[in-house]
Each structure stands twice: as structure tokens, then as C-alpha cells.
Design a protein around this motif. Structure first.
Motif, mmCIF file in Angstrom:
data_model
loop_
_atom_site.group_PDB
_atom_site.id
_atom_site.type_symbol
_atom_site.label_atom_id
_atom_site.label_comp_id
_atom_site.label_asym_id
_atom_site.label_seq_id
_atom_site.Cartn_x
_atom_site.Cartn_y
_atom_site.Cartn_z
ATOM 1 N N VAL A 172 3.998 -0.578 -10.921
ATOM 2 C CA VAL A 172 4.122 -1.097 -9.283
ATOM 3 C C VAL A 172 5.477 -0.324 -8.788
ATOM 4 O O VAL A 172 5.514 -0.497 -7.812
ATOM 5 N N TYR A 208 5.430 1.491 -5.420
ATOM 6 C CA TYR A 208 5.286 0.653 -4.234
ATOM 7 C C TYR A 208 6.836 0.220 -3.835
ATOM 8 O O TYR A 208 7.031 -0.458 -2.700
ATOM 9 N N ARG A 244 -7.980 0.495 -10.553
ATOM 10 C CA ARG A 244 -7.146 0.780 -11.935
ATOM 11 C C ARG A 244 -6.559 -0.749 -11.994
ATOM 12 O O ARG A 244 -5.692 -1.226 -10.972
ATOM 13 N N ASP A 279 0.859 -1.150 0.130
ATOM 14 C CA ASP A 279 -0.208 0.016 -0.023
ATOM 15 C C ASP A 279 0.908 1.040 -0.122
ATOM 16 O O ASP A 279 2.154 1.092 0.271
ATOM 17 N N ARG A 280 0.133 2.320 -0.449
ATOM 18 C CA ARG A 280 0.883 3.661 -0.309
ATOM 19 C C ARG A 280 -0.089 4.645 -0.073
ATOM 20 O O ARG A 280 -1.058 4.551 -0.086
ATOM 21 N N GLU A 333 -5.010 -2.006 -8.596
ATOM 22 C CA GLU A 333 -4.745 -0.560 -7.311
ATOM 23 C C GLU A 333 -6.189 -0.210 -6.896
ATOM 24 O O GLU A 333 -7.372 -0.006 -7.983
ATOM 25 N N TYR A 368 -2.633 -6.670 -12.175
ATOM 26 C CA TYR A 368 -2.409 -6.034 -10.802
ATOM 27 C C TYR A 368 -3.696 -4.897 -10.535
ATOM 28 O O TYR A 368 -4.078 -4.663 -11.844
ATOM 29 N N PHE A 426 -8.248 2.466 -4.768
ATOM 30 C CA PHE A 426 -8.156 3.936 -4.221
ATOM 31 C C PHE A 426 -9.002 4.298 -3.295
ATOM 32 O O PHE A 426 -10.280 4.358 -3.732
ATOM 33 N N VAL A 472 -3.874 4.024 -1.154
ATOM 34 C CA VAL A 472 -3.812 2.881 -2.302
ATOM 35 C C VAL A 472 -3.393 1.740 -1.853
ATOM 36 O O VAL A 472 -2.281 1.639 -1.332
ATOM 37 N N LYS A 473 -4.301 0.836 -2.043
ATOM 38 C CA LYS A 473 -3.645 -0.547 -1.897
ATOM 39 C C LYS A 473 -3.713 -1.600 -3.269
ATOM 40 O O LYS A 473 -4.361 -1.341 -4.228
ATOM 41 N N LEU A 474 -2.386 -2.223 -3.385
ATOM 42 C CA LEU A 474 -2.073 -2.965 -4.431
ATOM 43 C C LEU A 474 -2.332 -4.457 -4.323
ATOM 44 O O LEU A 474 -2.003 -5.086 -3.270
ATOM 45 N N TYR A 475 -3.019 -4.818 -5.263
ATOM 46 C CA TYR A 475 -3.384 -6.500 -5.317
ATOM 47 C C TYR A 475 -2.997 -7.011 -6.513
ATOM 48 O O TYR A 475 -2.800 -6.462 -7.674
#
Length: 78
Positions: A67, A70, A59, A26-27, A45, A43, A47, A34-37
Motif C-alpha cells: 500500500v 499510494y 493483484r 489510485d496511482r 490492485e 487489498y 491494473f 492502478v486502482k486500489l480497493y
């Protein structure tokens, strides 16, 4: 599922799909958390509004260039 197929889903189906993915990182930006999966071969994102904590945007992408923001959080011990 592909990123294009994901992008065509409605809000609730996107939320369900993200929950089947793997959380990676996350960031924080000026206005979003924002979390990244990772899901299948792409991928996502997610928000979140930093005030209401509601999801305001998804997104999906395949290119690893997105990426990079991150990677600043990754710490490697040597």
C-alpha cells in the motif's frame, strides 16, 4: 473471501468481486493506471492499460507493504 480465493477466480468473477469492495486510492505508473480497493481483509490492485483503458491484471494481497506507493498521494492537514 481471502486473497488466495480471489486469485483463483476467473477474470469476470474478479471484476464482480472488486465492484463490491471499497475504492481507496489510485496511482499512475509508466504503463498502467492502478486502482486500489479493499475487500474483506485484503487489498486488490486493478491494473488498467494506459492506452486501451482495459483491465490487464489484478493483484490481491494482505500485507500493507504494497500500500506504500499510494501513501505519497495522502495529504494530511495539521
Amino acid at each position: 473471501m481471502s486473497s488466495d480465493e480471489f486469485n483463483k477466480l476467473g477474470y469476470h468473477k474478479k471484476t464482480e468481486a472488486v465492484l463490491t469492495g471499497t475504492f481507496l486510492a489510485d496511482r499512475l505508473t509508466d504503463h498502467f493506471y492502478v486502482k486500489l480497493y479493499n475487500l474483506d481483509n485484503f487489498y486488490i490492485e486493478v491494473f488498467f492499460d494506459d492506452r486501451s483503458h482495459l483491465i490487464v491484471k489484478f493483484r490481491a494481497f494482505e500485507h500493507t507493504l504494497f500500500v506504500l506507493p499510494y501513501l505519497e498521494e495522502v495529504k494530511i492537514a495539521v
